[in-house]
Design an enzyme around this catalytic site. Sequence first.
Site, PDB file in Angstrom:
ATOM      1  N   HIS A 167       0.422  10.951  -1.918  1.00 35.10           N
ATOM      2  CA  HIS A 167      -0.832  10.768  -1.183  1.00 35.10           C
ATOM      3  C   HIS A 167      -1.173  12.013  -0.378  1.00 35.10           C
ATOM      4  CE1 HIS A 167      -3.810   9.350   1.679  1.00 35.10           C
ATOM      5  NE2 HIS A 167      -3.963   8.263   0.962  1.00 35.10           N
ATOM      6  N   HIS A 227       0.822  -1.218   0.000  1.00 37.05           N
ATOM      7  CA  HIS A 227       0.000   0.000   0.000  1.00 37.05           C
ATOM      8  C   HIS A 227       0.855   1.268   0.000  1.00 37.05           C
ATOM      9  CE1 HIS A 227      -2.622   2.975   2.358  1.00 37.05           C
ATOM     10  NE2 HIS A 227      -3.189   2.850   1.168  1.00 37.05           N
TER      11      HIS A 227
END
Length: 302
Positions: free
Chosen positions: A70, A34
């Site tokens: 992100h 991830h």
Amino acid sequence: ARVVLGCWSVLSQAAQTDDEERAGNRRPIWIMGHMVNAIGQIDEFVNLGANSIETDVSFDDNANPEYTYHGIPCDCGRNCKKYENFNDFLKGLRSATTPGNSKYQEKLVLVVFDLKTGSLYDNQANDAGKKLAKNLLQHYWNNGNNGGRAYIVLSIPDLNHYPLIKGFKDQLTKDGHPELMDKVGHDFSGNDDIGDVGKAYKKAGITGHIWQSDGITNCLPRGLSRVNAAVANRDSANGFINKVYYWTVDKRSTTRDALDAGVDGIMTNYPDVITDVLNEAAYKKKFRVATYDDNPWVTFKK
């Protein structure tokens, strides 16, 4: 002689069963690292057991893919701010997925691009798809000349942004490489109703190559009811889903629950945790880590 033959037949049956367990009857699992947003993290996650990675893609105001970034907030226990320029990341990824390259990681077979299209207007989605395709074609696929070999999933957070898929496909066709769509799959990551997801694919004209995600940040708990609905769709005669993955799973207990529910992929901050569970006797019989020979667009039939 009969006794010897009898033993031999039992042995060969046992060997056959072992072979079946080794391959055909075991569900291939994608362990998805991830938030792999820096080139150095590719090796880090693959070395921990990931055969797949998820990478965030942010866009500028003109719908150009800009960074693998992100930002805050992100999963608990992670640095949210690591990033590369998107095209630099693609070059690093190409090295990691091109046989013969000194950086080649044979185990890395699937990449999910988590497309942060929330910053775009709906009418920019098609354009974003075109620009994404151009960048991938040049910097990842090396213009179709021995580029990276990993399968790619374009993960879109908003059902209204389905035109991104058409833009992507049209651009590859225009640039003379429609065959690269064989390596591309799709996911809508907004935890929408499964029926609504199906309608978005209808509008996009997409059948096949469909992964369905379900999940939430590791900071919060989430049940498996929607995963169960996605798995039921995948396993039904008229379902549109080929593979189901669950995110973000960092605990052994949650990993077991997800595997018991029948998922094909588990996204995690700790690939070694998923690997450990897959090596437990109960799971070793039913699951194995997917390799490049496992087509990620083919529904696994039990």
